[in-house]
Design a protein around this motif. Structure first.
Motif, PDB file in Angstrom:
ATOM      1  N   LYS A 167      -7.163 -20.270  17.509  1.00 35.29           N
ATOM      2  CA  LYS A 167      -8.581 -19.908  17.438  1.00 35.29           C
ATOM      3  C   LYS A 167      -9.444 -21.137  17.191  1.00 35.29           C
ATOM      4  O   LYS A 167     -10.500 -21.303  17.818  1.00 35.29           O
ATOM      5  CB  LYS A 167      -8.794 -18.875  16.324  1.00 35.29           C
ATOM      6  CG  LYS A 167     -10.214 -18.339  16.253  1.00 35.29           C
ATOM      7  CD  LYS A 167     -10.322 -17.225  15.213  1.00 35.29           C
ATOM      8  CE  LYS A 167     -11.739 -16.691  15.142  1.00 35.29           C
ATOM      9  NZ  LYS A 167     -11.872 -15.591  14.158  1.00 35.29           N
ATOM     10  N   ALA A 168      -9.000 -22.027  16.302  1.00 37.98           N
ATOM     11  CA  ALA A 168      -9.763 -23.243  16.014  1.00 37.98           C
ATOM     12  C   ALA A 168      -9.879 -24.131  17.257  1.00 37.98           C
ATOM     13  O   ALA A 168     -10.928 -24.731  17.520  1.00 37.98           O
ATOM     14  CB  ALA A 168      -9.111 -24.008  14.870  1.00 37.98           C
ATOM     15  N   THR A 169      -8.799 -24.194  18.037  1.00 38.54           N
ATOM     16  CA  THR A 169      -8.818 -25.000  19.261  1.00 38.54           C
ATOM     17  C   THR A 169      -9.807 -24.435  20.275  1.00 38.54           C
ATOM     18  O   THR A 169     -10.592 -25.171  20.884  1.00 38.54           O
ATOM     19  CB  THR A 169      -7.414 -25.048  19.884  1.00 38.54           C
ATOM     20  OG1 THR A 169      -6.506 -25.654  18.950  1.00 38.54           O
ATOM     21  CG2 THR A 169      -7.410 -25.847  21.172  1.00 38.54           C
ATOM     22  N   TYR A 170      -9.798 -23.106  20.458  1.00 34.84           N
ATOM     23  CA  TYR A 170     -10.710 -22.473  21.402  1.00 34.84           C
ATOM     24  C   TYR A 170     -12.170 -22.655  20.999  1.00 34.84           C
ATOM     25  O   TYR A 170     -13.045 -22.779  21.862  1.00 34.84           O
ATOM     26  CB  TYR A 170     -10.403 -20.972  21.492  1.00 34.84           C
ATOM     27  CG  TYR A 170      -9.316 -20.586  22.461  1.00 34.84           C
ATOM     28  CD1 TYR A 170      -8.076 -21.208  22.437  1.00 34.84           C
ATOM     29  CD2 TYR A 170      -9.518 -19.574  23.386  1.00 34.84           C
ATOM     30  CE1 TYR A 170      -7.063 -20.832  23.307  1.00 34.84           C
ATOM     31  CE2 TYR A 170      -8.513 -19.188  24.263  1.00 34.84           C
ATOM     32  CZ  TYR A 170      -7.294 -19.823  24.222  1.00 34.84           C
ATOM     33  OH  TYR A 170      -6.305 -19.446  25.088  1.00 34.84           O
ATOM     34  N   MET A 171     -12.434 -22.643  19.704  1.00 33.77           N
ATOM     35  CA  MET A 171     -13.815 -22.661  19.230  1.00 33.77           C
ATOM     36  C   MET A 171     -14.323 -24.064  18.904  1.00 33.77           C
ATOM     37  O   MET A 171     -15.481 -24.235  18.509  1.00 33.77           O
ATOM     38  CB  MET A 171     -13.945 -21.775  17.987  1.00 33.77           C
ATOM     39  CG  MET A 171     -13.690 -20.287  18.246  1.00 33.77           C
ATOM     40  SD  MET A 171     -14.901 -19.554  19.394  1.00 33.77           S
ATOM     41  CE  MET A 171     -13.943 -19.431  20.919  1.00 33.77           C
ATOM     42  N   ALA A 172     -13.508 -25.079  19.075  1.00 33.79           N
ATOM     43  CA  ALA A 172     -13.916 -26.451  18.751  1.00 33.79           C
ATOM     44  C   ALA A 172     -15.002 -26.927  19.716  1.00 33.79           C
ATOM     45  O   ALA A 172     -15.037 -26.515  20.879  1.00 33.79           O
ATOM     46  CB  ALA A 172     -12.710 -27.375  18.821  1.00 33.79           C
ATOM     47  N   PRO A 173     -15.899 -27.804  19.256  1.00 32.50           N
ATOM     48  CA  PRO A 173     -16.885 -28.391  20.172  1.00 32.50           C
ATOM     49  C   PRO A 173     -16.186 -29.044  21.363  1.00 32.50           C
ATOM     50  O   PRO A 173     -15.172 -29.730  21.205  1.00 32.50           O
ATOM     51  CB  PRO A 173     -17.593 -29.433  19.307  1.00 32.50           C
ATOM     52  CG  PRO A 173     -17.411 -28.944  17.908  1.00 32.50           C
ATOM     53  CD  PRO A 173     -16.054 -28.301  17.873  1.00 32.50           C
ATOM     54  N   GLY A 174     -16.711 -28.795  22.553  1.00 34.64           N
ATOM     55  CA  GLY A 174     -16.138 -29.389  23.747  1.00 34.64           C
ATOM     56  C   GLY A 174     -14.972 -28.631  24.346  1.00 34.64           C
ATOM     57  O   GLY A 174     -14.435 -29.049  25.381  1.00 34.64           O
ATOM     58  N   SER A 175     -14.538 -27.523  23.713  1.00 33.04           N
ATOM     59  CA  SER A 175     -13.463 -26.717  24.297  1.00 33.04           C
ATOM     60  C   SER A 175     -13.913 -26.143  25.636  1.00 33.04           C
ATOM     61  O   SER A 175     -15.096 -26.178  25.980  1.00 33.04           O
ATOM     62  CB  SER A 175     -13.085 -25.578  23.350  1.00 33.04           C
ATOM     63  OG  SER A 175     -14.132 -24.614  23.292  1.00 33.04           O
ATOM     64  N   PHE A 176     -12.963 -25.582  26.399  1.00 34.86           N
ATOM     65  CA  PHE A 176     -13.329 -25.041  27.714  1.00 34.86           C
ATOM     66  C   PHE A 176     -14.363 -23.929  27.588  1.00 34.86           C
ATOM     67  O   PHE A 176     -15.206 -23.749  28.474  1.00 34.86           O
ATOM     68  CB  PHE A 176     -12.081 -24.564  28.467  1.00 34.86           C
ATOM     69  CG  PHE A 176     -11.480 -23.276  27.983  1.00 34.86           C
ATOM     70  CD1 PHE A 176     -11.724 -22.092  28.650  1.00 34.86           C
ATOM     71  CD2 PHE A 176     -10.658 -23.246  26.862  1.00 34.86           C
ATOM     72  CE1 PHE A 176     -11.160 -20.897  28.216  1.00 34.86           C
ATOM     73  CE2 PHE A 176     -10.091 -22.064  26.427  1.00 34.86           C
ATOM     74  CZ  PHE A 176     -10.343 -20.875  27.096  1.00 34.86           C
ATOM     75  N   ILE A 177     -14.333 -23.191  26.481  1.00 35.85           N
ATOM     76  CA  ILE A 177     -15.331 -22.146  26.250  1.00 35.85           C
ATOM     77  C   ILE A 177     -16.699 -22.767  25.989  1.00 35.85           C
ATOM     78  O   ILE A 177     -17.697 -22.428  26.639  1.00 35.85           O
ATOM     79  CB  ILE A 177     -14.917 -21.259  25.064  1.00 35.85           C
ATOM     80  CG1 ILE A 177     -13.669 -20.437  25.409  1.00 35.85           C
ATOM     81  CG2 ILE A 177     -16.069 -20.338  24.648  1.00 35.85           C
ATOM     82  CD1 ILE A 177     -13.880 -19.368  26.446  1.00 35.85           C
ATOM     83  N   ASN A 178     -16.759 -23.668  25.039  1.00 31.07           N
ATOM     84  CA  ASN A 178     -18.051 -24.258  24.668  1.00 31.07           C
ATOM     85  C   ASN A 178     -18.623 -25.153  25.760  1.00 31.07           C
ATOM     86  O   ASN A 178     -19.842 -25.210  25.941  1.00 31.07           O
ATOM     87  CB  ASN A 178     -17.904 -25.018  23.351  1.00 31.07           C
ATOM     88  CG  ASN A 178     -17.749 -24.078  22.177  1.00 31.07           C
ATOM     89  OD1 ASN A 178     -18.510 -23.130  22.028  1.00 31.07           O
ATOM     90  ND2 ASN A 178     -16.746 -24.318  21.339  1.00 31.07           N
ATOM     91  N   ALA A 179     -17.757 -25.829  26.514  1.00 29.62           N
ATOM     92  CA  ALA A 179     -18.256 -26.657  27.609  1.00 29.62           C
ATOM     93  C   ALA A 179     -18.929 -25.811  28.675  1.00 29.62           C
ATOM     94  O   ALA A 179     -19.908 -26.246  29.295  1.00 29.62           O
ATOM     95  CB  ALA A 179     -17.113 -27.462  28.213  1.00 29.62           C
ATOM     96  N   TYR A 180     -18.430 -24.581  28.887  1.00 27.95           N
ATOM     97  CA  TYR A 180     -19.015 -23.734  29.918  1.00 27.95           C
ATOM     98  C   TYR A 180     -20.328 -23.109  29.473  1.00 27.95           C
ATOM     99  O   TYR A 180     -21.118 -22.669  30.304  1.00 27.95           O
ATOM    100  CB  TYR A 180     -18.025 -22.641  30.304  1.00 27.95           C
ATOM    101  CG  TYR A 180     -18.284 -22.039  31.672  1.00 27.95           C
ATOM    102  CD1 TYR A 180     -18.431 -22.842  32.798  1.00 27.95           C
ATOM    103  CD2 TYR A 180     -18.384 -20.665  31.850  1.00 27.95           C
ATOM    104  CE1 TYR A 180     -18.668 -22.300  34.045  1.00 27.95           C
ATOM    105  CE2 TYR A 180     -18.614 -20.106  33.097  1.00 27.95           C
ATOM    106  CZ  TYR A 180     -18.757 -20.930  34.195  1.00 27.95           C
ATOM    107  OH  TYR A 180     -18.991 -20.386  35.438  1.00 27.95           O
ATOM    108  N   VAL A 181     -20.572 -23.083  28.183  1.00 25.81           N
ATOM    109  CA  VAL A 181     -21.838 -22.561  27.676  1.00 25.81           C
ATOM    110  C   VAL A 181     -22.867 -23.680  27.515  1.00 25.81           C
ATOM    111  O   VAL A 181     -24.026 -23.550  27.932  1.00 25.81           O
ATOM    112  CB  VAL A 181     -21.634 -21.830  26.336  1.00 25.81           C
ATOM    113  CG1 VAL A 181     -22.977 -21.397  25.748  1.00 25.81           C
ATOM    114  CG2 VAL A 181     -20.728 -20.620  26.526  1.00 25.81           C
TER     115      VAL A 181
END
Length: 287
Positions: A167-181
């Motif tokens: 979960k921490a990896t997914y939510m870290a700044p620059g993750s694939f999730i955050n980069a797409y937002v």
């Protein structure tokens, strides 16, 4: 098969880039109802050649199936660009429906993983002018059905079913999730920026014109939390938009281009799963 049809040429990474689609049309008489397929790829790739067998199965049931490219994080693009690309493809296909031999009175979007997210966004924003940009703006991008397989929805909760480290990896700044937002090199996250997370959530846009949704998710998904499809189903219920959730027992994440595991796709290519999809399409596009 019509390959490499250029449907839009938006800017990505500071350059104008052609976006293409492949279109399968059955060799039978009359225009065919249209299904727009949106491949997955972790918001990092969008290979329109993927999942040919599944697309062909749907085409063999009498549908025109268009598989599209869309902008991704590799060019610094965000979800706003991806949703706009899906809508551009739909408008293009409506504008050229007569010459292509397709019926666009009713259109379905069908996506897997990241593509499931974009399909849900396209369906939720039907009846509005959100994310409309590019050519053929005299055409509608509304859709009448959504098939969303193991997609993401509430991005801040995408890893809620997983261990704390994942979960921490997914939510870290620059993750694939955050980069797409937020785009590249941003320190912002969907966990701390609640407004941005709401703006990226298809549930935010649900309205009376939103398309009915068939949600499919494996209960053994190790990439996208299975609860993601339940979150969207609850939102559909609250907004009185038709939605049905199917849980595929024992199935992992089925997006084979993203997950190099041949076994992961087997439960997603059964007659039972594919028949569930085509029966939904028949009901929504042919009734």
């Amino acid at each position: 098969m019509h390959r490499d049809i250029v449907y839009a040429s938006p800017t990505a990474g500071g350059e104008q880039r052609d976006l293409r689609l492949d279109l399968q049309i059955p060799r039978t008489k009359g225009p065919k109802p249209l299904v727009v397929y949106i491949t997955g790829g972790g918001f990092m790739t969008a290979n329109k050649a993927g999942n040919l067998d599944e697309r062909t199965y749907v085409a063999e049931q009498g549908y025109a199936v268009a598989s599209i490219e869309y902008r991704t994080t590799t060019t610094g693009s965000t979800y706003k660009d991806g949703v706009a690309d899906v809508k551009s493809a739909i408008r293009y296909l409506r504008a050229h429906s007569a010459e292509l031999g397709i019926d666009t009175a009713k259109v379905a979007v069908w996506g897997q993983s990241a593509g499931g997210y974009l399909a849900a966004m396209a369906g939720a924003t039907s009846g509005t002018d959100r994310f409309e940009q590019g050519d053929n703006l005299d055409q509608s991008s509304d859709v009448q059905a959504v098939v969303d397989q193991f997609g993401v929805h509430d991005l801040a909760k995408v890893a809620d079913d997983f261990d704390p480290e994942t979960k921490a990896t997914y939510m870290a700044p620059g993750s694939f999730i955050n980069a797409y937002v937020f785009g590249p090199n941003s320190a912002r996250t969907v966990v701390t920026d609640h407004a941005a997370n709401r703006a990226a959530n298809p549930a935010t846009y649900l309205n009376r014109s939103s398309a009915p949704v068939a949600l499919l998710h494996g209960d053994n998904d190790h990439i996208i939390s299975p609860s993601q499809s339940l979150i969207l189903l609850d939102a559909l219920t609250r907004k009185r938009v038709e939605g049905t959730r199917y849980v595929v027992k024992g199935a992992d994440h089925g997006d084979l281009p993203f997950l190099p595991d041949p076994e992961a796709g087997r439960k997603w290519t059964t007659q039972k799963v594919m028949g569930t999809i085509t029966r939904f399409l028949d009901r929504e596009l042919r009734s």
